[in-house]
Design an enzyme around this catalytic site. Structure first.
Site, PDB file in Angstrom:
ATOM      1  N   HIS A   1      57.011  40.246  32.512  1.00 21.54           N
ATOM      2  CA  HIS A   1      55.860  41.000  33.002  1.00 21.54           C
ATOM      3  C   HIS A   1      54.738  40.013  33.285  1.00 21.54           C
ATOM      4  O   HIS A   1      54.443  39.158  32.447  1.00 21.54           O
ATOM      5  CB  HIS A   1      55.410  42.007  31.939  1.00 21.54           C
ATOM      6  CG  HIS A   1      54.459  43.040  32.447  1.00 21.54           C
ATOM      7  ND1 HIS A   1      53.181  42.736  32.848  1.00 21.54           N
ATOM      8  CD2 HIS A   1      54.596  44.372  32.636  1.00 21.54           C
ATOM      9  CE1 HIS A   1      52.577  43.839  33.244  1.00 21.54           C
ATOM     10  NE2 HIS A   1      53.419  44.854  33.130  1.00 21.54           N
TER      11      HIS A   1
ATOM     12  N   ARG B   1      45.737  46.283  37.033  1.00 23.00           N
ATOM     13  CA  ARG B   1      45.698  45.837  38.433  1.00 23.00           C
ATOM     14  C   ARG B   1      45.695  47.034  39.374  1.00 23.00           C
ATOM     15  O   ARG B   1      45.055  47.003  40.425  1.00 23.00           O
ATOM     16  CB  ARG B   1      46.884  44.919  38.730  1.00 23.00           C
ATOM     17  CG  ARG B   1      46.637  43.469  38.296  1.00 23.00           C
ATOM     18  CD  ARG B   1      47.880  42.603  38.470  1.00 23.00           C
ATOM     19  NE  ARG B   1      48.908  42.965  37.520  1.00 23.00           N
ATOM     20  CZ  ARG B   1      50.216  43.017  37.776  1.00 23.00           C
ATOM     21  NH1 ARG B   1      50.664  42.725  38.983  1.00 23.00           N
ATOM     22  NH2 ARG B   1      51.079  43.363  36.848  1.00 23.00           N
TER      23      ARG B   1
END
Lengths: 535, 232
Positions: free
Chosen positions: A321, A341
């Site tokens: 990740h 994000r």
């Protein structure tokens, strides 16, 4: 307490200086050919000396990380002479694993008429499902469709996904959202009931459903509560990991050997069908990476299923990740949800400049972070030597308004404030962390495998995501495939007749290891990592 | 963990003294001391609620609470693993209930015994105002109880401290499930999509996509239009 040391604060000032300018700056998406070059050069999956082929079993020759190969080639806990004549309990469907996939399978198997035992290594719900924060994908808005979702999944997976498995995933997705809501799950919604949906890495439509940043926890606790409500038909056995499957004299799965983790005693649970839902293997720390995974993620299901002759696939591909916490040390490798994000936080380097589109598929985004630090020397290094890049979280409230972070990311705020970092005002330092096992046991779209009576659901499986999974498709996978495997196992169990239970396959496994001369020194499944300093 | 010449600090685990690095969390300090943990550890990321713990510090009469995977050790800390703590949990069929105060009180009649003392709030490692959500529950305000309790990880520290013997976290999940199923407004798009899928509307398009070769798929993938981000 805590907060960033002075040398890191200096770099934060660069991030602050470029912030206003970056608000209107869109970094371009990476073309497909460039993606491949970046992955070849910087993604951990492509480092040949950290991978090897396994030497035994039906999928021998398959490449995977060294740490996983050693465990898969391990020796069984119990010998073939284990006494199977005094079983402790008995059931139609035995579910191994108490995460989202196991719980979904238990509910649907029970609804399909089966008696169910669910056995799990730690507590019911101590699983990666509980930790998944960002969301669950489902194409339910008018400008979206399962076909568009299909294209996103297969492109994100580098076009190697099993098409039948992707089809099932995207078609069941809205049905699963509806199912979860009827079970009482609370999704983020507009006042009129419309789901709040956002982008994730690699999505072309906003279809990420969420429950604050406790999406997985909300799914898990809802499913767990419902399983407890059916205690007459679903028996839950905690602190009891399975260590071996049992076959009958026709080669059909007929239950499992389970270990009482506290008493270290083994016992046999006969079952007409087994659903393997044990999750992944992040706690094997492939290539020395820290992990977001829960304590029990040690690839047990892959080990057990493989010894019965089930095929493995895609295990050369692990998901790192992009945004694991790189500071402070105490939470190194823990997840900073992709939703950060999704809400607008940009990754930036030491100088405060963008260097990658914020929402590339995860492998591409992670490789770009590694390149920025190792390849270009533009990362930030913490006092303990850990590299990282900034994730500019304060942008979120400049885009969406004050209070957005507290409302949408309460778990993240809590996590960092415990260490003196206010993510509404300061960026977060992040670096890729081991997150997900893309590969695993091969399966059909109904959850079945080539071994009669063995069904598979969730991260332990391989093929749904190809060589890279998109955000929001794992919570989807555990529920879609948990339901499918639970239903298939219950139907199979209706007609199954158990033969003579046997551990002949364990004897054959030992012989094959001996013949090929394999001895990795590991007894597997390993069940828990050993973090003790004194041994 | 780098084992450098850093100054170690004393902590007391189940009454025994160990020297551990001061940067470790309670879970990691116990492992550093040699414990292979089975109970009192789970996700190690602050989400599963397995490691709720209570501790004292020498010379300080106060009892502190936290998650062992998220709390950093301090000198002269007295640590214990909290064993399995039994709590009352009702069995119910969520599909056969009504989201009314009456349902609530009949499922958990002990809810009304809450003294409002706030011991639960003090114990919550998520810093939730447990007393406030219990108060909402006593008023029969299911929506408010669901909202205020949403970040609960069900570690059970509240129930362990409650003089009225409540199992706050079990009452709270009933509130959230009643809210999610009966009180939250439904999404019209979702209902329509479910109907379309069940009517087989996307079957042909998915079949066609499955038949495509890699080159054609790449082409379609590259040509996707990406929905713009919402701004403002």
């Amino acid at each position: 307490m805590g907060g960033y040391p002075a040398e890191m604060q200096e770099s934060i000032r660069h991030v602050e200086a470029t912030r206003m300018h970056r608000m209107d700056e869109t970094y371009p998406r990476m073309p497909i050919e460039e993606r491949q070059r970046l992955l070849d050069d910087f993604h951990p999956d492509y480092i040949d000396e950290r991978m090897r082929a396994i030497r035994v079993g039906v999928s021998k020759g398959q490449r995977m990380p060294l740490e996983l190969a050693d465990v898969i080639e391990g020796r069984p806990h119990i010998g073939p002479d284990f006494n199977l004549s005094e079983p402790r309990a008995e059931t139609d469907v035995l579910i191994i694993g108490g995460g989202g996939a196991g719980a979904s399978a238990a509910l649907v198997a029970q609804e399909s008429g089966a008696r169910v035992i669910l056995t799990t290594k730690l507590r019911f719900g101590d699983a990666n499902t509980m930790m998944a924060q960002g969301g669950i994908q489902a194409a339910d808005r008018p400008n979206d469709s399962p076909a568009i979702h299909y294209l996103d999944v297969i492109g994100g997976g580098h076009f190697t996904n099993d098409p039948d498995l992707v089809e099932a995933l995207v078609r069941d997705a809205p049905l699963v959202i509806d199912w979860l809501e009827r079970l009482g799950m609370m999704f983020d919604k507009e006042p009129d009931g419309t789901m709040v949906e956002r982008h994730g890495g690699g999505t072309s439509r906003m279809r990420m459903h969420s429950a604050r940043d406790y999406t997985g926890a909300e799914i898990m606790r809802t499913l767990r509560d419902e399983v407890h409500n059916r205690e007459d038909q679903i028996r839950v056995v905690e602190f009891s990991p399975a260590v071996e499957l049992v076959l009958d004299d026709h080669g059909h799965v007929s239950g499992a050997i389970v270990m009482n983790l506290e008493l270290k005693a083994y016992f046999y649970i006969p079952a007409k069908a087994v659903v393997m839902a044990t999750g992944g293997g992040g706690r094997l720390h492939f290539q020395g990476f820290p992990t977001t995974n829960h304590y029990g993620a040690t690839a047990d299901g892959v080990v057990m299923a493989y010894r019965t002759g089930a095929e493995l696939g895609y295990l050369e591909s692990m998901q790192y990740h992009p945004t694991g916490a790189a500071f402070p040390e105490q939470i190194l490798g823990q997840l900073v949800t992709e939703k950060t994000r999704g809400l607008g936080a940009q990754p930036v380097n030491r100088a405060g400049d963008q260097f990658v589109y914020p929402l590339e598929p995860r492998d591409v985004e992670a490789a770009a972070f590694i390149r920025e630090c190792q390849g270009r020397g533009n990362g930030i290094v913490t006092p303990t030597g850990q590299p990282g890049v900034w994730l500019d979280s304060p942008m979120i409230e400049m885009i969406h308004g004050p209070g957005t972070i507290a409302e949408n990311l309460p778990a993240m705020v809590r996590q960092f404030s415990r260490f003196g970092i206010d993510m509404t005002k300061e960026p977060l330092l992040v670096y890729p962390t081991l997150h997900y096992q893309n590969g695993g046991v091969r399966l059909e779209a109904d959850g079945s495998t080539r071994v009669p009576g063995l069904f598979i659901a969730g991260e332990v499986s391989g093929g749904v995501h190809g060589h890279n999974r998109l955000m929001g498709n794992s919570l989807l996978e555990v529920t879609v495939y948990g339901r499918r495997a639970g239903r298939s196992a219950a139907h199979y169990a209706q007609d199954a007749k158990l033969g003579q239970p046997s551990l002949a396959h364990v004897a054959r496994w030992n012989e094959e290891l001996n013949d090929v001369g394999v001895d990795t020194g590991v007894t597997s499944p390993i069940l828990l990592p050993d973090y003790t300093r004194v041994t | 963990m780098e084992d450098q010449q850093q100054d170690l600090i004393p902590v007391h685990i189940m009454g025994k003294r160990y020297m551990v690095p001061p940067t470790l969390t309670i879970v990691k300090a116990m492992e550093y001391a040699g414990y292979q943990l089975i109970r009192g550890v789970g996700c190690r990321g602050g989400f599963c609620g397995a490691c709720g713990t209570a501790y004292r510090v020498k010379g300080d009469p106060k009892l502190y609470f936290g998650l062992a995977c998220q709390t950093v050790v301090e000198p002269n800390m007295y640590l214990a693993q909290i064993p399995f703590f039994p709590a009352q949990r009702a069995t119910y069929d969520i599909a056969q209930m009504e989201a009314t105060p009456a349902t609530f009180f009949s499922t958990y009649p002990e809810l009304l015994r809450c003294l409002g003392c706030g011991a639960c709030t003090k114990a919550c490692p998520q810093d939730l105002d447990v007393r406030a959500y219990m108060a909402a529950g006593m008023k029969g305000d299911i929506a408010e109880m669901a909202d205020l309790s949403f970040d609960c990880i069900m570690c059970g520290l509240c129930a362990a401290r409650c003089p009225a013997e409540e199992a706050q976290y079990n009452v709270a999940i009933l509130a959230r499930r009643l809210y999610g199923r009966y009180l939250a407004p439904r999404s019209p798009h979702l209902a329509q999509r479910v109907e379309e899928i069940e009517g087989g509307q996307f079957n042909t398009r998915l079949e066609q996509l499955k038949e495509l070769g890699r080159d054609e798929l790449v082409q379609r993938y590259e040509a996707r239009d990406v929905e713009p981000e919402e701004r403002g």
